[in-house]
Design a protein around this motif. Structure first.
Motif, PDB file in Angstrom:
ATOM      1  N   UNK A 177       0.836  -1.205   0.000  1.00  0.00           N
ATOM      2  CA  UNK A 177       0.000   0.000   0.000  1.00  0.00           C
ATOM      3  C   UNK A 177       0.868   1.252   0.000  1.00  0.00           C
ATOM      4  N   UNK A 178       1.956   1.232   0.754  1.00  0.00           N
ATOM      5  CA  UNK A 178       2.886   2.372   0.760  1.00  0.00           C
ATOM      6  C   UNK A 178       3.429   2.625  -0.652  1.00  0.00           C
ATOM      7  N   UNK A 179       3.838   1.563  -1.329  1.00  0.00           N
ATOM      8  CA  UNK A 179       4.369   1.721  -2.685  1.00  0.00           C
ATOM      9  C   UNK A 179       3.297   2.262  -3.634  1.00  0.00           C
ATOM     10  N   UNK A 180       2.050   1.855  -3.410  1.00  0.00           N
ATOM     11  CA  UNK A 180       0.976   2.366  -4.271  1.00  0.00           C
ATOM     12  C   UNK A 180       0.828   3.876  -4.133  1.00  0.00           C
ATOM     13  N   UNK A 193      13.834   4.369  -7.633  1.00  0.00           N
ATOM     14  CA  UNK A 193      13.936   5.146  -8.870  1.00  0.00           C
ATOM     15  C   UNK A 193      13.902   4.273 -10.117  1.00  0.00           C
ATOM     16  N   UNK A 194      14.204   2.989  -9.954  1.00  0.00           N
ATOM     17  CA  UNK A 194      14.210   2.082 -11.112  1.00  0.00           C
ATOM     18  C   UNK A 194      13.262   0.897 -10.936  1.00  0.00           C
ATOM     19  N   UNK A 195      12.397   0.951  -9.902  1.00  0.00           N
ATOM     20  CA  UNK A 195      11.572  -0.205  -9.556  1.00  0.00           C
ATOM     21  C   UNK A 195      10.727  -0.681 -10.735  1.00  0.00           C
ATOM     22  N   UNK A 196      10.175   0.243 -11.480  1.00  0.00           N
ATOM     23  CA  UNK A 196       9.299  -0.133 -12.591  1.00  0.00           C
ATOM     24  C   UNK A 196       9.894   0.253 -13.946  1.00  0.00           C
ATOM     25  N   UNK A 239       8.125  13.580   3.287  1.00  0.00           N
ATOM     26  CA  UNK A 239       8.196  13.975   1.882  1.00  0.00           C
ATOM     27  C   UNK A 239       8.590  12.785   1.007  1.00  0.00           C
ATOM     28  N   UNK A 240       7.840  12.620  -0.075  1.00  0.00           N
ATOM     29  CA  UNK A 240       8.072  11.476  -0.963  1.00  0.00           C
ATOM     30  C   UNK A 240       9.502  11.460  -1.503  1.00  0.00           C
ATOM     31  N   UNK A 241      10.008  12.622  -1.843  1.00  0.00           N
ATOM     32  CA  UNK A 241      11.334  12.642  -2.476  1.00  0.00           C
ATOM     33  C   UNK A 241      12.411  12.123  -1.525  1.00  0.00           C
TER      34      UNK A 241
END
Length: 428
Positions: A236-239, A388-391, A376-378
């Motif tokens: 859920x966090x990753x979403x 940064x490269x997960x997907x 903060x997301x960043x």
């Protein structure tokens, strides 16, 4: 050669699938299946195996038992199993040492002492589940005054083990089991992708339409039944981190009532915070089409017995990303598997502990803080460079190489050959 395959139940799940695969791989053998519960025995019966329901094999109620109660149950279970065995029978018992029914564990040990040929197929270990291990001690030591290690890992030539990975192979050796009594038996990948699969993009369009989600975003699917160790909070966090780029779906609810409260809390949390996870997607669309249409399959699980999730999606040309479990994936990597983006840890700004170790309440608080901007997301991307490269796109040659390894190393035929060799060795 008569084979009796036994387990506490045949509820849908990993062990059930493996039992079905074993029966398929042992065609020509005389097979009985003994289980404590079976919601649907049609698949077993259709494979020409005898099915016998023995309720006493199911999970034992967790409470204190008097010595007399325990002894009476022991005699009954011993008798109920014994009547299905002949002199040459292999008793192939799944997860016997997990601690769900210590009286069954002890009964099978006694059968082995009497000369029964036992193959203990260890998917999971009570040593990893403290409450299960305590239950084993309460029954086997307190009620029966037996040494627990001797009952779980007896030094008997006719008592042998099957393990799913090299980690558990080494674990058994450390527990005193000689190497010649251990069979390394990786699960077969029996996912049979249809020959007439739609093109990936066609499948995605159809699935997204059925689920009423945006097909222009990535589709990221977690093909799992939501239980505690699958670490749904991290999914859920990753979403949240990738909500601008991807839709996230998880396939199945838990079956265990004890897990269902956790599941309901997460659904409520997502609804209250307008987090657009597609729950129970496997019940809304065809599972094969869902995996085929997904851009990625993801896993955030922190504990697996074998790790089928790392393998099956590749057969549908869907790359697997997410959390790495080294003692599981090392065997796949040694076979030549390539995983594009797996990570070992998820760091949270201001928190020293890996996200997977946090309880439900703390995980929810962190996700809420990300949504509100307090975290903060960043900064999450800075502290977890893998995000940064997960997907990122996965090269076609990686997908094809992984598919070839699955077909060569994890076939049902090879699995059956290994099993039969071990059985014949036991029979002599």
């Amino acid at each position: 050669m008569p084979v009796v395959i036994a387990h506490s139940h045949l509820n849908p799940g990993g062990v059930n699938r493996i039992i079905e695969s074993q029966i398929d791989s042992l065609q020509g053998e005389e097979i009985k299946v003994l289980v404590g519960a079976c919601p649907d025995g049609s698949k077993i019966k259709s494979k020409n195996a005898e099915l016998h329901i023995i309720p006493d094999l199911n999970y034992l109620e967790r409470r204190k038992y008097t010595d007399q109660e325990a002894m009476e149950m022991l005699h009954k279970i011993h008798r109920e199993i014994r009547e299905h065995l002949t002199r040459d029978t292999i008793l192939h018992f799944h997860n016997l040492n997990l601690g769900k029914n210590p009286i069954v564990t002890y009964a099978v040990y006694l059968l082995a002492k009497e000369g029964v040929k036992v193959f203990n197929h260890a998917h999971d270990f009570a040593e990893d589940r403290p409450s299960n291990y305590s239950f084993l001690e309460e029954i086997i030591y307190d009620n029966f005054s037996q040494n627990l290690n001797e009952v779980l890992y007896p030094n008997l030539p006719n008592y042998q083990f099957g393990v799913l990975n090299s980690f558990d192979f080494d674990r058994l050796k450390e527990l005193g089991v000689t190497e010649d009594r251990i069979e390394w038996l990786p699960n077969p990948v029996t996912f049979d992708a249809s020959d007439d699969l739609p093109e990936k993009q066609v499948a995605k369009q159809a699935v997204c339409k059925e689920l009423n989600i945006d097909a222009d975003k990535l589709l990221v699917t977690y093909p799992v039944r939501v239980i505690q160790r699958k670490n749904i909070g991290e999914f859920i966090l990753l979403s949240i981190l990738f909500r601008h780029r991807a839709n996230f779906a998880v396939t199945q609810p838990p079956q265990n009532p004890l897990e269902f409260e956790m599941y309901k809390q997460w659904i409520k949390f997502c609804n209250e915070n307008e987090i657009d996870i597609v729950f129970e997607a496997g019940q809304k669309v065809n599972f094969e089409n869902l995996l085929r249409g997904s851009d990625f399959c993801i896993t955030t699980s922190y504990k697996e017995g074998f790790g089928m999730v790392y393998l099956e999606p590749w057969l549908l040309d869907t790359p697997v990303v997410g959390r790495d479990i080294d003692f599981i994936t090392r065997d796949f990597k040694n076979d030549g598997f390539s995983f594009p983006t797996l990570y070992y840890k998820l760091n949270i700004p201001g928190i020293k502990t890996d996200f997977k170790y946090l309880n439900l309440k703390m995980q929810m608080e962190i996700i809420s803080a990300i949504i509100s901007g307090k975290i903060e997301k960043h900064k999450l991307f800075e502290q977890n460079s893998i995000l940064n490269t997960l997907f990122s796109d996965v090269k076609l040659y990686i997908t094809e190489k992984n598919k070839t390894i699955i077909k060569n190393n994890y076939s049902l035929q090879g699995y059956g050959i290994k099993l039969q060799k071990r059985y014949k060795k036991m029979v002599g």
